[in-house]
Design a protein around this motif. Structure first.
Motif, PDB file in Angstrom:
ATOM      1  N   PHE A  33       0.856  -1.192   0.000  1.00 31.16           N
ATOM      2  CA  PHE A  33       0.000   0.000   0.000  1.00 31.16           C
ATOM      3  C   PHE A  33       0.889   1.237   0.000  1.00 31.16           C
ATOM      4  CE2 PHE A  33      -2.488   3.271   2.314  1.00 31.16           C
ATOM      5  CZ  PHE A  33      -3.574   3.344   1.446  1.00 31.16           C
ATOM      6  N   LEU A  34       0.561   2.208  -0.853  1.00 32.54           N
ATOM      7  CA  LEU A  34       1.309   3.457  -0.924  1.00 32.54           C
ATOM      8  C   LEU A  34       0.364   4.628  -0.699  1.00 32.54           C
ATOM      9  CD1 LEU A  34       2.587   1.438  -3.359  1.00 32.54           C
ATOM     10  CD2 LEU A  34       4.190   3.355  -3.458  1.00 32.54           C
ATOM     11  N   PHE A  35       0.853   5.653  -0.021  1.00 36.72           N
ATOM     12  CA  PHE A  35       0.050   6.868   0.137  1.00 36.72           C
ATOM     13  C   PHE A  35       0.971   8.080   0.252  1.00 36.72           C
ATOM     14  CE2 PHE A  35       0.871   5.389   4.437  1.00 36.72           C
ATOM     15  CZ  PHE A  35       1.112   6.547   5.157  1.00 36.72           C
ATOM     16  N   LYS A  36       0.418   9.249  -0.099  1.00 37.86           N
ATOM     17  CA  LYS A  36       1.180  10.494  -0.042  1.00 37.86           C
ATOM     18  C   LYS A  36       1.221  11.009   1.392  1.00 37.86           C
ATOM     19  CE  LYS A  36       0.753  12.343  -4.717  1.00 37.86           C
ATOM     20  NZ  LYS A  36       0.382  13.540  -5.528  1.00 37.86           N
ATOM     21  N   ASP A  37       2.411  11.264   1.863  1.00 31.23           N
ATOM     22  CA  ASP A  37       2.622  11.745   3.226  1.00 31.23           C
ATOM     23  C   ASP A  37       2.892  13.242   3.257  1.00 31.23           C
ATOM     24  OD1 ASP A  37       5.203  12.568   4.962  1.00 31.23           O
ATOM     25  OD2 ASP A  37       3.926  11.306   6.192  1.00 31.23           O
ATOM     26  N   LYS A  38       3.472  13.746   2.199  1.00 35.07           N
ATOM     27  CA  LYS A  38       4.007  15.107   2.169  1.00 35.07           C
ATOM     28  C   LYS A  38       2.961  16.175   2.490  1.00 35.07           C
ATOM     29  CE  LYS A  38       6.728  18.161  -0.834  1.00 35.07           C
ATOM     30  NZ  LYS A  38       7.312  18.311  -2.197  1.00 35.07           N
ATOM     31  N   ASP A  39       1.741  15.980   1.997  1.00 34.88           N
ATOM     32  CA  ASP A  39       0.720  17.020   2.134  1.00 34.88           C
ATOM     33  C   ASP A  39      -0.172  16.855   3.365  1.00 34.88           C
ATOM     34  OD1 ASP A  39       1.633  18.127  -0.253  1.00 34.88           O
ATOM     35  OD2 ASP A  39       0.314  16.841  -1.453  1.00 34.88           O
ATOM     36  N   ILE A  40       0.116  15.856   4.206  1.00 36.03           N
ATOM     37  CA  ILE A  40      -0.714  15.645   5.401  1.00 36.03           C
ATOM     38  C   ILE A  40      -0.214  16.556   6.521  1.00 36.03           C
ATOM     39  CG2 ILE A  40      -1.517  13.987   7.125  1.00 36.03           C
ATOM     40  CD1 ILE A  40      -1.094  11.776   5.101  1.00 36.03           C
ATOM     41  N   GLU A  41      -0.947  17.615   6.762  1.00 38.60           N
ATOM     42  CA  GLU A  41      -0.572  18.563   7.811  1.00 38.60           C
ATOM     43  C   GLU A  41      -1.649  18.681   8.883  1.00 38.60           C
ATOM     44  OE1 GLU A  41       0.417  22.244   5.981  1.00 38.60           O
ATOM     45  OE2 GLU A  41       2.145  21.444   4.885  1.00 38.60           O
ATOM     46  N   LYS A  42      -2.910  18.848   8.452  1.00 39.81           N
ATOM     47  CA  LYS A  42      -4.004  18.978   9.410  1.00 39.81           C
ATOM     48  C   LYS A  42      -4.267  17.637  10.097  1.00 39.81           C
ATOM     49  CE  LYS A  42      -8.796  20.465   9.862  1.00 39.81           C
ATOM     50  NZ  LYS A  42     -10.011  20.937   9.152  1.00 39.81           N
ATOM     51  N   ASP A  43      -4.336  17.656  11.423  1.00 37.63           N
ATOM     52  CA  ASP A  43      -4.579  16.432  12.211  1.00 37.63           C
ATOM     53  C   ASP A  43      -3.661  15.309  11.749  1.00 37.63           C
ATOM     54  OD1 ASP A  43      -6.631  17.652  13.681  1.00 37.63           O
ATOM     55  OD2 ASP A  43      -8.112  17.148  12.149  1.00 37.63           O
ATOM     56  N   ARG A  44      -2.384  15.621  11.592  1.00 42.95           N
ATOM     57  CA  ARG A  44      -1.439  14.689  10.981  1.00 42.95           C
ATOM     58  C   ARG A  44      -1.384  13.332  11.691  1.00 42.95           C
ATOM     59  NH1 ARG A  44       2.856  14.323   7.591  1.00 42.95           N
ATOM     60  NH2 ARG A  44       4.561  12.957   8.229  1.00 42.95           N
ATOM     61  N   ILE A  45      -1.222  13.350  12.995  1.00 40.71           N
ATOM     62  CA  ILE A  45      -1.072  12.085  13.731  1.00 40.71           C
ATOM     63  C   ILE A  45      -2.300  11.208  13.542  1.00 40.71           C
ATOM     64  CG2 ILE A  45      -0.844  11.055  16.011  1.00 40.71           C
ATOM     65  CD1 ILE A  45       0.805  13.485  16.846  1.00 40.71           C
ATOM     66  N   LYS A  46      -3.470  11.803  13.782  1.00 34.15           N
ATOM     67  CA  LYS A  46      -4.714  11.046  13.672  1.00 34.15           C
ATOM     68  C   LYS A  46      -4.940  10.533  12.246  1.00 34.15           C
ATOM     69  CE  LYS A  46      -8.484  13.413  14.084  1.00 34.15           C
ATOM     70  NZ  LYS A  46      -9.505  14.244  14.729  1.00 34.15           N
ATOM     71  N   THR A  47      -4.636  11.374  11.260  1.00 35.65           N
ATOM     72  CA  THR A  47      -4.861  11.004   9.855  1.00 35.65           C
ATOM     73  C   THR A  47      -3.967   9.846   9.430  1.00 35.65           C
ATOM     74  OG1 THR A  47      -5.501  13.281   9.317  1.00 35.65           O
ATOM     75  CG2 THR A  47      -4.871  11.847   7.481  1.00 35.65           C
ATOM     76  N   ILE A  48      -2.683   9.926   9.788  1.00 37.86           N
ATOM     77  CA  ILE A  48      -1.749   8.869   9.384  1.00 37.86           C
ATOM     78  C   ILE A  48      -2.076   7.562  10.108  1.00 37.86           C
ATOM     79  CG2 ILE A  48       0.665   8.132   9.464  1.00 37.86           C
ATOM     80  CD1 ILE A  48       1.466  11.040   8.990  1.00 37.86           C
ATOM     81  N   LYS A  49      -2.386   7.644  11.387  1.00 37.31           N
ATOM     82  CA  LYS A  49      -2.733   6.421  12.126  1.00 37.31           C
ATOM     83  C   LYS A  49      -3.987   5.770  11.552  1.00 37.31           C
ATOM     84  CE  LYS A  49      -2.148   6.243  16.626  1.00 37.31           C
ATOM     85  NZ  LYS A  49      -2.142   6.555  18.071  1.00 37.31           N
ATOM     86  N   LYS A  50      -4.926   6.582  11.119  1.00 39.55           N
ATOM     87  CA  LYS A  50      -6.148   6.050  10.512  1.00 39.55           C
ATOM     88  C   LYS A  50      -5.825   5.314   9.213  1.00 39.55           C
ATOM     89  CE  LYS A  50     -10.720   7.542   8.868  1.00 39.55           C
ATOM     90  NZ  LYS A  50     -11.625   8.717   8.693  1.00 39.55           N
ATOM     91  N   ILE A  51      -4.938   5.884   8.399  1.00 34.32           N
ATOM     92  CA  ILE A  51      -4.542   5.252   7.131  1.00 34.32           C
ATOM     93  C   ILE A  51      -3.870   3.904   7.390  1.00 34.32           C
ATOM     94  CG2 ILE A  51      -2.971   5.442   5.157  1.00 34.32           C
ATOM     95  CD1 ILE A  51      -3.467   8.493   5.258  1.00 34.32           C
ATOM     96  N   ILE A  52      -2.917   3.895   8.333  1.00 36.49           N
ATOM     97  CA  ILE A  52      -2.189   2.652   8.636  1.00 36.49           C
ATOM     98  C   ILE A  52      -3.143   1.604   9.199  1.00 36.49           C
ATOM     99  CG2 ILE A  52      -0.354   1.622  10.047  1.00 36.49           C
ATOM    100  CD1 ILE A  52       1.058   4.345   9.989  1.00 36.49           C
ATOM    101  N   PHE A  53      -4.007   2.027  10.112  1.00 38.65           N
ATOM    102  CA  PHE A  53      -4.967   1.096  10.715  1.00 38.65           C
ATOM    103  C   PHE A  53      -5.870   0.469   9.658  1.00 38.65           C
ATOM    104  CE2 PHE A  53      -9.313   0.477  12.307  1.00 38.65           C
ATOM    105  CZ  PHE A  53      -9.096  -0.482  13.279  1.00 38.65           C
ATOM    106  N   GLN A  54      -6.377   1.283   8.764  1.00 37.25           N
ATOM    107  CA  GLN A  54      -7.280   0.766   7.741  1.00 37.25           C
ATOM    108  C   GLN A  54      -6.564  -0.221   6.817  1.00 37.25           C
ATOM    109  OE1 GLN A  54      -8.707   4.684   6.347  1.00 37.25           O
ATOM    110  NE2 GLN A  54     -10.774   4.027   6.892  1.00 37.25           N
ATOM    111  N   PHE A  55      -5.314   0.047   6.515  1.00 42.15           N
ATOM    112  CA  PHE A  55      -4.543  -0.887   5.681  1.00 42.15           C
ATOM    113  C   PHE A  55      -4.344  -2.215   6.403  1.00 42.15           C
ATOM    114  CE2 PHE A  55      -0.121  -2.419   4.740  1.00 42.15           C
ATOM    115  CZ  PHE A  55      -0.443  -3.069   3.547  1.00 42.15           C
TER     116      PHE A  55
END
Length: 377
Positions: free
Chosen positions: A67-89
């Motif tokens: 699974f690949l996703f763009k990390d560079k543009d994730i600024e708002k609610d970064r921690i929660k957003t990235i953890k949600k992406i990883i969890f869903q994967f």
């Protein structure tokens, strides 16, 4: 239970993986490695962070999922957003029914209370849990019901910007309990250090007091925890609490002293605490079974617990909390029910029940297999 090896050089993503994988694996079955080596009897997760993209390779039961996703543009609610992406994967592969979503290592009712205190409506708070943290609708409603009950019972109101709450740490104990992974130092080996520590702590409190006054703030609450604050010698205890008294005003709602173990909180110390601004004390037996107490490294007995509590009532304390841990080795559900009943017979004003957290640094985890603890062996 399956084991997993994790390869991730990026500190940020390493932290996210460490937290989220505990949802799917026992903490002792998660190993971070420094080389890309896959094992037939283990799952494998390889996380690579590039300039723009993050690649996740998850090998489970011999099959590799990418699974690949763009990390560079994730600024708002970064921690929660990235953890949600990883969890869903991860769960797209695990396919588990997880009604609490990716809430791990948190107190969800406290989160709900804080949302209400910040001014969120019930509907807004509901959407946060269901949409942002992937909590099931049923569990989200449960959280919000408990949070509203909490606010009603405690009388908490909206967060006041001109008030602060303080936590004061006393990192010393008679000895280390086998389940403990907190920063704590044996009292007997650090007797010379403790007076110096208290002097430094008092200087820091004086600095905090000046800062609070300069900002026209007040102290809303103080919690003196540990460690085991009750282990302090009487003179140092009185010295510390006198410094705390200077911080308190008529705006201070609560000052909690976590006495901790009953064998160190004797009659003289109780009277000393009662003479200060303390409004609530905590006596923490953790179990009402002598054998279990010995197993977790406690030096007191059930009789000591009862005696300490009775003395506290006689000394005028009318807001007493007691702690218990559910899931201690050797304790069956029926035993816990019996022990909880014995604890409630004391007549305290509140009881805090913790679930056993299996931390790698705890002696209990170093001497036992995690699965054996889960199976109560």
């Amino acid at each position: 239970m399956r084991e997993i090896s994790v390869l991730c050089y990026d500190a940020e993503y390493r932290k996210y993986c460490s937290e989220l994988l505990t949802i799917f694996y026992l903490v002792t079955n998660i190993e971070f490695v420094e080389a890309s080596t896959e094992f037939a009897d283990k799952d494998f997760l390889h996380v690579t962070k590039g300039t723009d993209l993050v690649e996740m390779r998850y090998t489970k039961d011999g099959q590799t999922h990418i699974f690949l996703f763009k990390d560079k543009d994730i600024e708002k609610d970064r921690i929660k957003t990235i953890k949600k992406i990883i969890f869903q994967f991860l769960n797209s592969i695990q396919q588990l029914d997880l009604p609490w979503g990716f809430l791990s290592g948190v107190r969800p009712v406290k989160m709900a209370v804080n949302l209400f205190l910040k001014g969120c409506t019930r509907q807004e708070a509901y959407r946060v849990f269901v949409n942002d943290y992937l909590v099931s609708p049923k569990k989200a409603d449960l959280l919000l019901d408990l949070a509203q009950m909490d606010l009603q019972l405690t009388g908490k109101s909206r967060v006041i910007s001109d008030s602060v709450s303080l936590y004061i740490s006393i990192p010393f104990c008679p000895n280390r309990c086998t389940y403990c992974s907190f920063t704590s130092y044996p009292f007997d080996k650090n007797k010379d250090l403790i007076p110096v520590y208290i002097d430094c702590l008092i200087k820091e409190l004086a600095h905090i007091q000046r800062s609070i006054q300069e900002k026209n703030q007040t102290v809303q609450s103080v919690y003196i925890g540990g460690g085991t604050p009750g282990v302090l010698p009487l003179s140092l205890l009185d010295k510390l609490l006198s410094a705390v008294d200077h911080l308190c005003t008529d705006q201070t709602r609560e000052v909690t002293f976590e006495a901790g173990r009953p064998e160190v909180f004797d009659d003289d110390k109780q009277k000393c605490v009662k003479n200060h601004y303390v409004t609530r004390i905590c006596i923490n037996p953790q179990s009402m079974d002598d054998e279990i107490l010995r197993n977790i490294g406690r030096r007191h007995t059930v009789k000591d617990i009862v005696q300490c509590f009775d003395n506290a009532v006689k000394n005028g304390f009318d807001n007493i909390n007691t702690d218990m841990i559910v899931g201690l080795p050797g304790e069956t559900p029926d035993q816990f029910k019996k022990n909880l009943g014995l604890l409630l017979d004391l007549g305290q004003q509140s009881v805090t029940v913790h679930t056993l957290a299996m931390k790698k640094k705890a002696v209990l985890m170093q001497n036992h297999n995690a699965q054996d603890i889960v199976n109560n062996k």
